[in-house]
Design an enzyme around this catalytic site. Structure first.
Site, PDB file in Angstrom:
ATOM      1  N   LYS A  91       0.761  -1.315   0.043  1.00 18.74           N
ATOM      2  CA  LYS A  91       0.029   0.011  -0.246  1.00 18.74           C
ATOM      3  C   LYS A  91       1.000   1.414   0.212  1.00 18.74           C
ATOM      4  O   LYS A  91       1.379   1.614   1.127  1.00 18.74           O
ATOM      5  CB  LYS A  91      -0.730   0.137   1.182  1.00 18.74           C
ATOM      6  CG  LYS A  91      -2.027   0.891   0.998  1.00 18.74           C
ATOM      7  CD  LYS A  91      -3.006   0.548  -0.009  1.00 18.74           C
ATOM      8  CE  LYS A  91      -4.270   1.320  -0.170  1.00 18.74           C
ATOM      9  NZ  LYS A  91      -5.294   1.004  -1.238  1.00 18.74           N
ATOM     10  N   SER A 102      -8.624  -0.072  -5.022  1.00 19.60           N
ATOM     11  CA  SER A 102      -8.715   0.058  -3.838  1.00 19.60           C
ATOM     12  C   SER A 102     -10.136   0.636  -3.627  1.00 19.60           C
ATOM     13  O   SER A 102     -11.025  -0.338  -3.629  1.00 19.60           O
ATOM     14  CB  SER A 102      -7.775   1.554  -3.251  1.00 19.60           C
ATOM     15  OG  SER A 102      -7.725   1.358  -1.839  1.00 19.60           O
TER      16      SER A 102
END
Length: 585
Positions: free
Chosen positions: A190, A384
């Site tokens: 991430k 996401s």
């Protein structure tokens, strides 16, 4: 007394000025509201001119001004308006071919591929496609490579060199300025917040960027190879040695067919159409033709709703270029409750954003799916939060070049404690309870605050993973193996179960029609946005917005950098976001 007269005359002058502006807006609105659609005529023996040097969005947007309906806009310059125009041109007897002329395309890779696929379908009609460029950017050439004949200016070049991505890192800047970001993240891949916690790219991030860049480049090479009959290995050699850096090399490398000037290019089309060189070529611009083609769509009672989720996901109403749960859920409800709408296609082109807004949209999709089939079509990006809202659809269709996944979470808050200290500013708090101060810009996060944020990040990550597992019929272990914030291309996502099939909006519509058991239908697009007054005034040259002023003063690149820093600093709370600052060039 003279002072009062001057004040009174000034006030009267202001009112007169505003009245003139208002009347001007009314007249302009009536002028443009009446439109030029009726004035668009397609002449026999015409060539459709495909010049796409404007920002291309999936959805052009429909805007309404409740008080002044004559100012309403229903633009036809979106990606699928252009594709619809190309499709219609293939059966329009008046259109003999397409000219891709000095394109300088301003679109994403998946958008460019969708346009390219439309052009390939057009060629099946037997009509010609030719392309001309003073200079071809890499995306320009990718699109133009479908042409029967590719022209290049004698002093031009083809930018064919492979893909790269560049990211800026701000850790040292934060230390020097005293303006910092407090970050909590979950997922080793991430990387949206990585620039604020490191000075260099992590190996995990470098790995994932390298994987998806190579996947995208592989698709581009395969498509060009098929169209130009050049082996993929040779294309790699051309890119490595920059063997298209001038017109002569580009011709020798077989990337272009003819080195010529623009007038010779036009004469070539006249010759193909048996038009005398001293006569004008009938050319119709793609945006005019898109309006013309839209009017040719036959009415059908059966509808399929196409709802566009394009831009960052933010908590709130939403607007053109920003996905808010307000306008998205309203669109889903309207489509769900309209008996003429038989199925829904959700077109997603988003890097994600607010976790809360994503969950609220997910819930509305879940309610809608009970009543009508929901098919997802992914554009350049559905990562996401963009993947979160896709995960529970009946079927997910992605382009091979779509970037998706990024199943991970982060929380981030701006902190200016050191900056305030340097400036001689001190903040003092008075509290009634131990945790009354959950966050202050002027104080660093303490252990308790950080623990609460981490707890929230873990909860959202767990919920995100659960949503994906349930929606995609995967185990939690299977989700975890492809999660951790890692991004995937559409091709990779097929193999790991994140998407069902590769294709564009046309394939998603086909599946929607099959699920609804209808053969013929008409598309109804959502959402509908209210017109922004400042933007409207700017359009008519009366005022400039802050955005325009900053772009003029800072330049486009510096403005983009400032906007990225500002956008990230505003992302308070828990986010589901792809590292959108990663620009592919």
């Amino acid at each position: 007394m003279n002072f009062i007269k001057r004040v009174f005359s000034t006030v009267i002058g202001i009112f007169v000025f505003l009245a003139i502006c208002f009347i001007g807006l009314v007249l302009l609105g009536m002028l443009f509201g009446s439109g030029t659609e009726e004035g668009i005529k397609v002449k026999a023996n015409s060539v459709l001119e495909l010049t796409l040097d404007f920002p291309i969005k999936d959805y052009a947007g429909k805007t309404e001004f409740a008080e002044y309906p004559f100012l309403n806009e229903n633009n036809k310059n979106g990606l699928f308006n252009i594709i619809n125009a190309i499709n219609y041109a293939s059966i329009d007897a008046k259109i003999k071919g397409i000219s891709i002329d000095n394109n300088f395309i301003n679109a994403g890779i998946s958008q460019t591929k969708a346009l390219r696929d439309a052009l390939l379908r057009f060629k099946e009609s037997g009509k010609f496609i030719v392309a001309y460029g003073d200079f071809y950017s890499q995306k320009d050439y990718y699109l133009s490579s479908v042409a029967d004949t590719i022209y290049l200016n004698p002093v031009g070049a083809v930018e064919f060199k492979g893909l790269y991505s560049e990211r800026l890192y701000f850790k040292d800047f934060q230390e020097k300025s005293g303006l910092k970001m407090e970050v909590v993240r979950l997922g080793k891949f991430k990387s949206a917040v990585e620039p604020f916690i490191a000075n260099e790219m992590s190996e995990n991030n470098r790995e994932q960027i390298s994987v998806y860049l190579n996947s995208l480049w592989s698709q581009i090479k395969q498509d060009i190879s098929s169209s130009r009959n050049i082996p993929v290995d040779k294309l790699n050699s051309i890119a490595d040695s920059l063997l298209a850096r001038n017109a002569k090399l580009a011709e020798v490398s077989n990337l272009v067919d003819k080195v010529a000037y623009h007038d010779e290019y036009v004469d070539g089309m006249k010759h193909a159409l048996e038009i005398n060189t001293n006569k004008d070529l009938n050319v119709i611009p793609i945006l005019d033709y898109a309006i013309h083609a839209d009017k040719k769509i036959n009415y059908n009672k059966n509808k399929i709703a196409v709802i566009y989720a394009e831009g960052d996901i933010t908590y709130g109403e939403g607007e053109l270029g920003s996905v808010g749960q307000g306008v998205m859920n309203t669109s889903l409800q309207k489509a769900r409750n309209n008996d003429n709408i038989k199925a829904i296609v959700l077109r997603i082109n988003s890097p994600g954003g607010s976790a809360l807004a994503s969950e609220l949209i997910w819930r509305e999709i879940e309610l809608t799916k009970i009543v009508k089939p929901v098919i997802v079509s992914m554009g350049d990006m559905a990562a996401s939060g963009g993947y979160y809202i896709a995960s529970n659809a009946n079927k997910i269709i992605a382009e091979p070049t779509t970037i998706t996944g990024s199943i991970g979470v982060f929380g981030m808050l701006p902190n200016g404690k050191e900056f305030a200290d340097n400036m001689g500013i001190n903040a003092e708090q008075v509290i009634t309870n131990q945790n009354a101060v959950t966050y202050s810009f002027f104080e660093p996060l303490n252990d308790i605050q950080r623990r609460f944020i981490k707890e929230g990040v873990l909860d959202i990550y767990d919920l995100f993973s659960t949503r994906v597992a349930q929606g995609r019929n995967l185990t939690r272990d299977q989700v975890e193996a492809i999660a951790q914030g890692r991004v995937w291309t559409g091709i990779d996502a097929i193999n790991n179960g994140l998407v069902d099939e590769l294709g564009g909006l046309d394939l998603a519509l086909q599946y929607a029609a099959e699920a609804a058991e209808i053969n013929e239908y008409q598309i109804k697009e959502f959402p509908v946005f209210e017109k922004d007054l400042d933007k409207m005034l700017e359009k008519f040259g009366i005022v400039k917005t802050k955005e325009t002023i900053l772009k003029e003063e800072l330049g486009e690149e510096n403005y983009k950098l400032l906007k990225e820093i500002k956008t990230m600093s505003e992302k308070k709370g828990i986010q589901l976001l792809f590292p959108f600052g990663t620009e592919i060039k």
